[in-house]
Design an enzyme around this catalytic site. Structure first.
Site, PDB file in Angstrom:
ATOM      1  N   HIS A  82      -3.305 -48.304  13.719  1.00 28.26           N
ATOM      2  CA  HIS A  82      -2.188 -49.042  13.845  1.00 28.26           C
ATOM      3  C   HIS A  82      -3.476 -50.475  13.779  1.00 28.26           C
ATOM      4  CE1 HIS A  82       0.092 -52.422  15.173  1.00 28.26           C
ATOM      5  NE2 HIS A  82       1.187 -51.433  14.109  1.00 28.26           N
TER       6      HIS A  82
ATOM      7  N   ASP B 293       5.888 -44.281  12.708  1.00 25.89           N
ATOM      8  CA  ASP B 293       6.199 -43.593  11.626  1.00 25.89           C
ATOM      9  C   ASP B 293       6.234 -41.975  12.197  1.00 25.89           C
ATOM     10  OD1 ASP B 293       7.075 -45.796  10.292  1.00 25.89           O
ATOM     11  OD2 ASP B 293       5.580 -46.511   9.731  1.00 25.89           O
TER      12      ASP B 293
HETATM   13  N1  CMC Z   1      -6.479 -41.629   9.082  1.00 26.33           N
HETATM   14  C1  CMC Z   1      -7.674 -42.332   9.174  1.00 26.33           C
HETATM   15  N2  CMC Z   1      -8.505 -42.683   9.546  1.00 26.33           N
HETATM   16  C2  CMC Z   1      -8.464 -43.815   9.772  1.00 26.33           C
HETATM   17  C3  CMC Z   1      -6.615 -43.670   9.190  1.00 26.33           C
HETATM   18  C4  CMC Z   1      -6.282 -43.015   9.225  1.00 26.33           C
HETATM   19  N3  CMC Z   1      -4.664 -42.893   9.966  1.00 26.33           N
HETATM   20  N4  CMC Z   1      -6.588 -45.139  10.148  1.00 26.33           N
HETATM   21  C5  CMC Z   1      -7.451 -45.933  10.068  1.00 26.33           C
HETATM   22  N5  CMC Z   1      -8.954 -45.106   9.735  1.00 26.33           N
HETATM   23  C6  CMC Z   1     -10.171 -45.261  10.386  1.00 26.33           C
HETATM   24  C7  CMC Z   1     -10.722 -46.031   8.954  1.00 26.33           C
HETATM   25  O1  CMC Z   1     -11.300 -44.978   8.002  1.00 26.33           O
HETATM   26  C8  CMC Z   1     -11.671 -46.890   9.430  1.00 26.33           C
HETATM   27  O2  CMC Z   1     -12.653 -46.156   9.664  1.00 26.33           O
HETATM   28  P1  CMC Z   1     -14.214 -46.514   9.662  1.00 26.33           P
HETATM   29  O3  CMC Z   1     -14.579 -47.512  10.881  1.00 26.33           O
HETATM   30  O4  CMC Z   1     -15.672 -45.426   9.399  1.00 26.33           O
HETATM   31  O5  CMC Z   1     -14.601 -46.931   8.245  1.00 26.33           O
HETATM   32  C9  CMC Z   1     -11.197 -47.053  10.978  1.00 26.33           C
HETATM   33  O6  CMC Z   1     -10.222 -46.082  11.434  1.00 26.33           O
HETATM   34  C10 CMC Z   1     -10.661 -48.319  11.353  1.00 26.33           C
HETATM   35  O7  CMC Z   1      -9.886 -48.350  10.029  1.00 26.33           O
HETATM   36  P2  CMC Z   1      -8.593 -49.301   9.609  1.00 26.33           P
HETATM   37  O8  CMC Z   1      -9.147 -49.304   7.856  1.00 26.33           O
HETATM   38  O9  CMC Z   1     -10.171 -50.695   9.728  1.00 26.33           O
HETATM   39  O10 CMC Z   1      -7.720 -50.343  10.322  1.00 26.33           O
HETATM   40  P3  CMC Z   1      -6.691 -51.137   9.998  1.00 26.33           P
HETATM   41  O11 CMC Z   1      -6.412 -51.470  11.288  1.00 26.33           O
HETATM   42  O12 CMC Z   1      -7.389 -51.750   9.184  1.00 26.33           O
HETATM   43  O13 CMC Z   1      -5.858 -50.571   8.989  1.00 26.33           O
HETATM   44  C11 CMC Z   1      -3.643 -48.791   9.465  1.00 26.33           C
HETATM   45  C12 CMC Z   1      -4.907 -49.912  10.151  1.00 26.33           C
HETATM   46  C13 CMC Z   1      -2.169 -48.862  10.111  1.00 26.33           C
HETATM   47  C14 CMC Z   1      -3.786 -50.051   8.138  1.00 26.33           C
HETATM   48  C15 CMC Z   1      -4.782 -47.540   9.416  1.00 26.33           C
HETATM   49  O14 CMC Z   1      -4.267 -47.302  10.837  1.00 26.33           O
HETATM   50  C16 CMC Z   1      -3.972 -46.592   8.581  1.00 26.33           C
HETATM   51  O15 CMC Z   1      -3.899 -46.770   7.039  1.00 26.33           O
HETATM   52  N6  CMC Z   1      -2.599 -45.842   8.451  1.00 26.33           N
HETATM   53  C17 CMC Z   1      -1.625 -44.993   7.854  1.00 26.33           C
HETATM   54  C18 CMC Z   1      -0.593 -45.254   7.689  1.00 26.33           C
HETATM   55  C19 CMC Z   1       0.116 -45.457   8.547  1.00 26.33           C
HETATM   56  O16 CMC Z   1       0.742 -44.891   9.259  1.00 26.33           O
HETATM   57  N7  CMC Z   1       1.003 -47.113   8.945  1.00 26.33           N
HETATM   58  C20 CMC Z   1       1.990 -47.632   9.277  1.00 26.33           C
HETATM   59  C21 CMC Z   1       1.691 -48.420  10.725  1.00 26.33           C
HETATM   60  S1  CMC Z   1       2.740 -48.755  11.738  1.00 26.33           S
HETATM   61  C22 CMC Z   1       4.329 -49.557  10.969  1.00 26.33           C
HETATM   62  C23 CMC Z   1       4.131 -50.558  10.404  1.00 26.33           C
HETATM   63  O17 CMC Z   1       3.780 -51.776  11.981  1.00 26.33           O
HETATM   64  O18 CMC Z   1       4.478 -50.711   9.999  1.00 26.33           O
END
Ligand code: CMC
Length: 433
Positions: A308, A366
């Site tokens: 998240h 989720d």
């Molecule tokens: N699986 C594997 N790796 C992950 C995941 C995941 N679900 N989420 C983040 N990472 C890794 C990402 O690859 C990165 O690694 P590195 O530092 O080595 O490059 C690190 O963790 C930081 O990730 P980020 O993409 O910079 O983080 P963000 O804050 O931009 O993204 C997120 C947040 C929710 C989009 C992401 O965690 C994600 O895609 N999760 C899966 C989708 C999901 O469950 N979304 C629902 C969110 S809760 C409901 C809502 O509020 O809508």
């Protein structure tokens, strides 16, 4: 935000500028850089707004490090345990819990507006039967401004108020109609003798040929899902609603914009994607293979329902959801139990894995919601529409707060331009062949 006399100094191009440094009631301090560009002729650069507070708000507080979520100061755990969705709607909209009389009046008001204009049915007919319900509700909610002309003047407090009530009251009807349309069954009119969640379930699952009986445990689980999703401060869809609203667009158009944004798999679409992923994994022995893929930078696969932007600890909503999943599956559905076991095992293994621990990736709301919704009888395509229905009160409360904010300006971010400049136009016939 408290006004105080603290400042931070910034040295920019050899000159010192001072900007107010303010403390909110809770959360990180804020540097007020509204005059930065005017005074120092520079922008800040913050893709994804990871360090930017886009507005001042009294509605929802999140402490992502500690895993805290509060609506108007009340913890989500307390509300999920003791309150119900319509009371949470009142709280979000008006700022305080209602008195007994206020609650009764509010329930009557919402109930009075549950039906939709009969002509809206024609809109549904225009969609293909296999259209995703998110596509349908985005279109239908946007179209509400064509039906309710007496609630689109954003400068009239009375009209704003009625738009909020209409939105909360009609979204269950609109969402249930999208479901019925996709499965080819007749629409079911709202039943005003039922509570909000039981009415929604009835509109989704009853058929005119048979008597429908609601079940309290199922209605409570539904109501809890609504409460847990009701608001989440300035997330992508809420920021979309605020940005659309900042131009003076009518509230129905703003909520339709929010619904469109919610659809993405990184946001509200994750619940659908998560259940699909759990089914794809299928059995606990396949978990290591999927975890390996999630950790591989060259593989676009991510563990859905994990991670998240704000929570760097357990998403408090996931805790409540997990308890609900156990209760619902015990009651209604044994075929989903293996999937719940896969989810629990996946959570356990991931939380012991350095990759997820180092990045502070925990289950989010989720991770378990899809399992519950599926056990309640909803197809995966209805998961995100149900999220949209629940979040509508948050969007409209944020919109309502924004409209009367004296600092309101049209939202207009700037950019760091990296393209070409000052090129000379050459007519097409003079360009190289
Ligand atoms: N699986 C594997 N790796 C992950 C995941 C995941 N679900 N989420 C983040 N990472 C890794 C990402 O690859 C990165 O690694 P590195 O530092 O080595 O490059 C690190 O963790 C930081 O990730 P980020 O993409 O910079 O983080 P963000 O804050 O931009 O993204 C997120 C947040 C929710 C989009 C992401 O965690 C994600 O895609 N999760 C899966 C989708 C999901 O469950 N979304 C629902 C969110 S809760 C409901 C809502 O509020 O809508």
């Amino acid at each position: 935000m408290k006004k105080d006399n603290r400042f931070v100094s910034m040295d920019i191009n050899g000159k010192t500028y001072k900007f107010p440094f303010t403390s909110p009631t809770a959360g990180p301090n804020v540097i007020d850089i509204r005059n930065l560009y005017k005074e120092a002729d520079v922008f800040t650069y913050d893709p994804g707004f990871t360090s930017t507070a886009s507005c001042q708000s009294d509605i929802t507080f999140i402490d992502g490090e500690k895993g805290i979520l509060q609506y108007r100061g009340y913890s989500i755990e307390d509300l999920a345990e003791h309150s119900h969705f319509l009371e949470v709607c009142f709280l979000l909209l008006y700022g305080d819990l209602p008195t007994y009389d206020e609650m009764v009046r509010f329930e009557e008001l919402v109930t009075m507006h549950t039906m939709v204009h009969e002509q809206l049915i024609n809109f549904y007919r225009g969609f293909r039967r296999d259209a995703h319900p998110m596509a349908i509700i985005t279109g239908v909610v946007g179209a509400l401004s064509a039906f309710y002309h007496d609630s689109i003047d954003i400068n009239d407090p009375q009209q704003r108020e009625i738009a909020c009530i209409r939105m909360i009251a009609k979204l269950p009807t609109i969402t249930a109609m999208a479901h019925k349309y996709s499965i080819g069954q007749p629409y079911i009119y709202p039943s005003n003798d039922l509570d909000y969640s039981s009415n929604f379930l009835k509109m989704c699952f009853s058929v005119p040929a048979e008597k429908y009986e609601s079940n309290e445990i199922i209605s409570t689980a539904m109501d809890r899902i609504f409460m847990l999703h009701a608001d989440h401060e300035q997330n992508a869809s809420t920021s979309t609603v605020r940005l659309a609203g900042s131009s003076g667009a009518n509230p129905f158009a703003c909520i339709a914009a929010g619904i469109a944004c919610l659809w993405g798999p990184a946001h509200g679409g994750a619940n659908e994607a998560c259940l699909m992923m759990l089914h794809e994994i299928g059995t606990p022995d396949k978990i290591p293979e999927y975890l390996k893929r999630a950790k591989d930078r060259n593989d676009p696969f991510r563990l859905m329902g994990f991670g998240h932007r704000v929570y760097k600890n357990f998403d408090p909503r996931a805790h409540v959801m997990k308890k609900s999943a156990d209760a619902v599956l015990d009651l209604v559905d044994s075929k989903n139990k293996p999937i719940l076991n896969v989810a629990k095992e996946l959570e356990r293994i991931a939380l012991e894995d350095d990759y997820f621990r180092d990045r502070k990736l925990y289950p989010n709301v989720d991770f378990y919601s899809g399992i519950i919704l599926n056990a309640l009888g909803f197809p995966t395509s209805m998961f995100t529409p149900i999220f949209a229905l629940s979040r509508t009160v948050g969007w409209i409360s944020q919109w309502k707060e924004m409209i009367v904010d004296p600092t309101l300006k049209i939202g207009r971010p700037r950019q760091k331009y990296m393209g070409k400049v000052n090129l000379e136009y050459i007519p097409v016939e003079d360009r190289p062949k």
